[in-house]
Motif scaffolding. Structure first.
Motif, PDB file in Angstrom:
ATOM      1  N   SER A 115       0.894  -1.157   0.031  1.00  6.64           N
ATOM      2  CA  SER A 115      -0.008  -0.067   0.025  1.00  6.64           C
ATOM      3  C   SER A 115       0.867   1.251  -0.072  1.00  6.64           C
ATOM      4  O   SER A 115       2.242   1.104   0.493  1.00  6.64           O
ATOM      5  N   THR A 116       0.295   2.290  -0.429  1.00  8.42           N
ATOM      6  CA  THR A 116       0.993   3.705  -0.271  1.00  8.42           C
ATOM      7  C   THR A 116       0.306   4.496   0.621  1.00  8.42           C
ATOM      8  O   THR A 116       0.851   5.582   1.161  1.00  8.42           O
ATOM      9  N   ASN A 117      -0.833   4.069   1.376  1.00  8.52           N
ATOM     10  CA  ASN A 117      -1.542   4.894   2.268  1.00  8.52           C
ATOM     11  C   ASN A 117      -0.902   4.461   3.727  1.00  8.52           C
ATOM     12  O   ASN A 117      -0.861   3.414   4.117  1.00  8.52           O
ATOM     13  N   LYS A 118      -0.519   5.423   4.291  1.00  4.60           N
ATOM     14  CA  LYS A 118       0.105   5.257   5.873  1.00  4.60           C
ATOM     15  C   LYS A 118      -0.571   4.659   6.809  1.00  4.60           C
ATOM     16  O   LYS A 118      -0.027   3.719   7.308  1.00  4.60           O
ATOM     17  N   GLU A 119      -1.965   4.991   6.664  1.00  2.00           N
ATOM     18  CA  GLU A 119      -2.955   4.240   7.837  1.00  2.00           C
ATOM     19  C   GLU A 119      -3.003   2.736   7.423  1.00  2.00           C
ATOM     20  O   GLU A 119      -2.883   2.022   8.380  1.00  2.00           O
ATOM     21  N   ALA A 120      -2.970   2.536   6.232  1.00  2.00           N
ATOM     22  CA  ALA A 120      -3.163   1.148   5.728  1.00  2.00           C
ATOM     23  C   ALA A 120      -1.561   0.338   6.226  1.00  2.00           C
ATOM     24  O   ALA A 120      -1.635  -1.005   6.516  1.00  2.00           O
ATOM     25  N   LEU A 121      -0.492   1.214   5.973  1.00  2.00           N
ATOM     26  CA  LEU A 121       0.838   0.589   6.358  1.00  2.00           C
ATOM     27  C   LEU A 121       0.901   0.303   7.807  1.00  2.00           C
ATOM     28  O   LEU A 121       1.431  -0.733   7.955  1.00  2.00           O
ATOM     29  N   ASP A 122       0.296   1.210   8.470  1.00  2.00           N
ATOM     30  CA  ASP A 122       0.215   0.874  10.039  1.00  2.00           C
ATOM     31  C   ASP A 122      -0.365  -0.386  10.211  1.00  2.00           C
ATOM     32  O   ASP A 122       0.163  -1.124  11.118  1.00  2.00           O
ATOM     33  N   ALA A 123      -1.578  -0.712   9.656  1.00  2.00           N
ATOM     34  CA  ALA A 123      -2.420  -1.738  10.026  1.00  2.00           C
ATOM     35  C   ALA A 123      -1.787  -2.894   9.507  1.00  2.00           C
ATOM     36  O   ALA A 123      -2.010  -3.964  10.261  1.00  2.00           O
ATOM     37  N   ILE A 124      -1.323  -2.918   8.494  1.00  2.00           N
ATOM     38  CA  ILE A 124      -0.587  -4.166   7.948  1.00  2.00           C
ATOM     39  C   ILE A 124       0.495  -4.429   8.886  1.00  2.00           C
ATOM     40  O   ILE A 124       0.773  -5.718   9.175  1.00  2.00           O
ATOM     41  N   HIS A 125       1.500  -3.505   9.303  1.00  2.00           N
ATOM     42  CA  HIS A 125       2.375  -3.886  10.107  1.00  2.00           C
ATOM     43  C   HIS A 125       1.888  -4.272  11.473  1.00  2.00           C
ATOM     44  O   HIS A 125       2.458  -5.490  12.022  1.00  2.00           O
ATOM     45  N   ARG A 126       0.923  -3.835  11.877  1.00  2.00           N
ATOM     46  CA  ARG A 126       0.330  -4.321  13.433  1.00  2.00           C
ATOM     47  C   ARG A 126      -0.242  -5.844  13.121  1.00  2.00           C
ATOM     48  O   ARG A 126       0.068  -6.817  14.015  1.00  2.00           O
ATOM     49  N   PHE A 127      -0.947  -6.213  12.073  1.00  2.00           N
ATOM     50  CA  PHE A 127      -1.216  -7.311  11.656  1.00  2.00           C
ATOM     51  C   PHE A 127      -0.127  -8.473  11.465  1.00  2.00           C
ATOM     52  O   PHE A 127      -0.086  -9.537  12.233  1.00  2.00           O
ATOM     53  N   LEU A 128       0.916  -8.200  10.913  1.00  2.00           N
ATOM     54  CA  LEU A 128       2.026  -9.035  10.541  1.00  2.00           C
ATOM     55  C   LEU A 128       2.998  -9.267  11.994  1.00  2.00           C
ATOM     56  O   LEU A 128       3.426 -10.111  12.258  1.00  2.00           O
ATOM     57  N   ARG A 129       2.919  -7.959  12.817  1.00  2.00           N
ATOM     58  CA  ARG A 129       3.676  -8.419  13.992  1.00  2.00           C
ATOM     59  C   ARG A 129       3.053  -9.448  15.015  1.00  2.00           C
ATOM     60  O   ARG A 129       3.378  -9.880  15.710  1.00  2.00           O
ATOM     61  N   PHE A 130       1.691  -9.181  14.992  1.00  2.00           N
ATOM     62  CA  PHE A 130       0.930 -10.158  15.648  1.00  2.00           C
ATOM     63  C   PHE A 130       1.076 -11.392  15.257  1.00  2.00           C
ATOM     64  O   PHE A 130       1.033 -12.329  16.102  1.00  2.00           O
ATOM     65  N   GLN A 131       0.948 -11.633  13.848  1.00  2.00           N
ATOM     66  CA  GLN A 131       1.260 -13.088  13.511  1.00  2.00           C
ATOM     67  C   GLN A 131       2.837 -13.360  13.891  1.00  2.00           C
ATOM     68  O   GLN A 131       2.905 -14.711  14.153  1.00  2.00           O
ATOM     69  N   ILE A 132       3.665 -12.988  13.920  1.00  2.00           N
ATOM     70  CA  ILE A 132       5.147 -13.105  14.226  1.00  2.00           C
ATOM     71  C   ILE A 132       5.014 -13.599  15.517  1.00  2.00           C
ATOM     72  O   ILE A 132       5.634 -14.747  16.150  1.00  2.00           O
ATOM     73  N   GLU A 133       4.285 -13.022  16.567  1.00  2.00           N
ATOM     74  CA  GLU A 133       4.143 -13.153  17.870  1.00  2.00           C
ATOM     75  C   GLU A 133       3.354 -14.669  18.091  1.00  2.00           C
ATOM     76  O   GLU A 133       3.826 -15.360  19.009  1.00  2.00           O
ATOM     77  N   GLU A 134       2.349 -14.643  17.373  1.00  2.00           N
ATOM     78  CA  GLU A 134       1.329 -15.698  17.802  1.00  2.00           C
ATOM     79  C   GLU A 134       1.941 -17.087  17.157  1.00  2.00           C
ATOM     80  O   GLU A 134       1.881 -18.197  17.869  1.00  2.00           O
ATOM     81  N   HIS A 135       2.668 -16.972  16.038  1.00  2.00           N
ATOM     82  CA  HIS A 135       3.165 -18.175  15.337  1.00  2.00           C
ATOM     83  C   HIS A 135       4.589 -18.352  15.929  1.00  2.00           C
ATOM     84  O   HIS A 135       5.275 -19.397  15.460  1.00  2.00           O
ATOM     85  N   LYS A 136       5.123 -17.359  16.810  1.00  2.00           N
ATOM     86  CA  LYS A 136       6.365 -17.732  17.412  1.00  2.00           C
ATOM     87  C   LYS A 136       7.455 -17.783  16.270  1.00  2.00           C
ATOM     88  O   LYS A 136       8.444 -18.759  16.192  1.00  2.00           O
ATOM     89  N   THR A 137       7.497 -17.070  15.217  1.00  2.00           N
ATOM     90  CA  THR A 137       8.386 -17.250  13.978  1.00  2.00           C
ATOM     91  C   THR A 137       9.773 -16.786  14.338  1.00  2.00           C
ATOM     92  O   THR A 137      10.819 -17.041  13.763  1.00  2.00           O
ATOM     93  N   GLY A 138       9.938 -15.955  15.279  1.00  2.00           N
ATOM     94  CA  GLY A 138      11.067 -15.266  15.466  1.00  2.00           C
ATOM     95  C   GLY A 138      11.635 -14.036  14.440  1.00  2.00           C
ATOM     96  O   GLY A 138      12.946 -13.726  14.410  1.00  2.00           O
ATOM     97  N   ASP A 139      10.655 -13.641  13.549  1.00  2.00           N
ATOM     98  CA  ASP A 139      10.895 -12.973  12.608  1.00  2.00           C
ATOM     99  C   ASP A 139      11.162 -11.606  12.884  1.00  2.00           C
ATOM    100  O   ASP A 139      10.699 -11.169  14.207  1.00  2.00           O
ATOM    101  N   PRO A 140      11.770 -10.735  12.309  1.00  2.00           N
ATOM    102  CA  PRO A 140      12.171  -9.271  12.906  1.00  2.00           C
ATOM    103  C   PRO A 140      10.759  -8.502  12.738  1.00  2.00           C
ATOM    104  O   PRO A 140       9.952  -8.656  12.086  1.00  2.00           O
ATOM    105  N   MET A 141      10.697  -7.841  13.881  1.00  2.00           N
ATOM    106  CA  MET A 141       9.647  -7.016  14.258  1.00  2.00           C
ATOM    107  C   MET A 141       9.674  -5.806  13.448  1.00  2.00           C
ATOM    108  O   MET A 141       8.846  -5.000  13.688  1.00  2.00           O
ATOM    109  N   ASP A 142      10.967  -5.209  13.171  1.00  2.00           N
ATOM    110  CA  ASP A 142      11.184  -3.777  12.327  1.00  2.00           C
ATOM    111  C   ASP A 142      10.984  -3.942  10.880  1.00  2.00           C
ATOM    112  O   ASP A 142      11.019  -5.029  10.248  1.00  2.00           O
ATOM    113  N   VAL A 143      10.546  -2.728  10.294  1.00  2.00           N
ATOM    114  CA  VAL A 143      10.097  -2.659   8.907  1.00  2.00           C
ATOM    115  C   VAL A 143      11.757  -2.596   8.352  1.00  2.00           C
ATOM    116  O   VAL A 143      12.602  -1.948   8.600  1.00  2.00           O
ATOM    117  N   ARG A 144      11.734  -3.105   7.323  1.00  2.00           N
ATOM    118  CA  ARG A 144      12.904  -3.438   6.446  1.00  2.00           C
ATOM    119  C   ARG A 144      12.860  -2.874   4.887  1.00  2.00           C
ATOM    120  O   ARG A 144      11.785  -2.775   4.576  1.00  2.00           O
TER     121      ARG A 144
END
Length: 164
Positions: free
Chosen positions: A135-164
């Motif tokens: 997305s190019t929409n800042k609000e959408a990007l924030d939502a996408i990142h919250r969603f993905l961070r939740f998935q990282i925590e829930e699935h215990k993937t150990g993936d980086p939590m920071d945006v690359r």
């Protein structure tokens, strides 16, 4: 001899109690329940596959791979599932992650509201597939990142939590 037998039985009983305590841990139980729901709704083994969630400046990605490159059944089921997920998310349908996690993941309400601002595409990988979210929409990007961070925590993937 009786003393040795009593000591051996005590050690075995102690180990059995420790295993029971570990199995009853709420964190392990919740993760196991999530994996059981995931297998039912995703159509592939959660233990024979690996999930990754990648945060990028323009969105991110959900990637799932069969752990064994010869595991064509899981590979094909991953591809079918992720192709379905890309379409469902594009249509604003997040029922599967809500079912798997037994909650509304962070970011989902905004991703539904801003669905026209977000693009989802599916691509095959050698052992599975990937859903690219952008997305190019800042609000959408924030939502996408919250969603993905939740998935990282829930699935215990150990993936980086920071945006690359």
């Amino acid at each position: 001899m009786k003393l040795i037998l009593v000591m051996a039985l005590s050690v075995i009983a102690s180990q059995s109690n420790q295993k029971t305590e570990r199995q009853e841990c709420p964190m392990h139980s919740a993760h196991g329940q999530m994996n059981d729901r995931g297998e039912k709704r995703m159509g592939f083994s959660q233990t024979a596959t690996t999930h990754h969630f990648i945060l990028k400046a323009d969105g991110g990605a959900i990637q799932v791979e069969a752990n064994d490159s010869a595991d064509a059944a899981n590979r094909d089921n991953i591809r079918m599932h992720l192709g379905h997920i890309a379409k469902a998310f594009q249509d604003g349908d997040f029922e599967i992650p809500m079912f798997v996690h037994d909650t509304v993941p962070p970011g989902v309400p905004e991703m539904k509201q801003l669905q026209k601002e977000i693009r989802y595409s599916f691509a095959e990988t050698p052992n599975g597939g990937r859903v690219v979210i952008s997305s190019t929409n800042k609000e959408a990007l924030d939502a996408i990142h919250r969603f993905l961070r939740f998935q990282i925590e829930e699935h215990k993937t150990g993936d980086p939590m920071d945006v690359r």
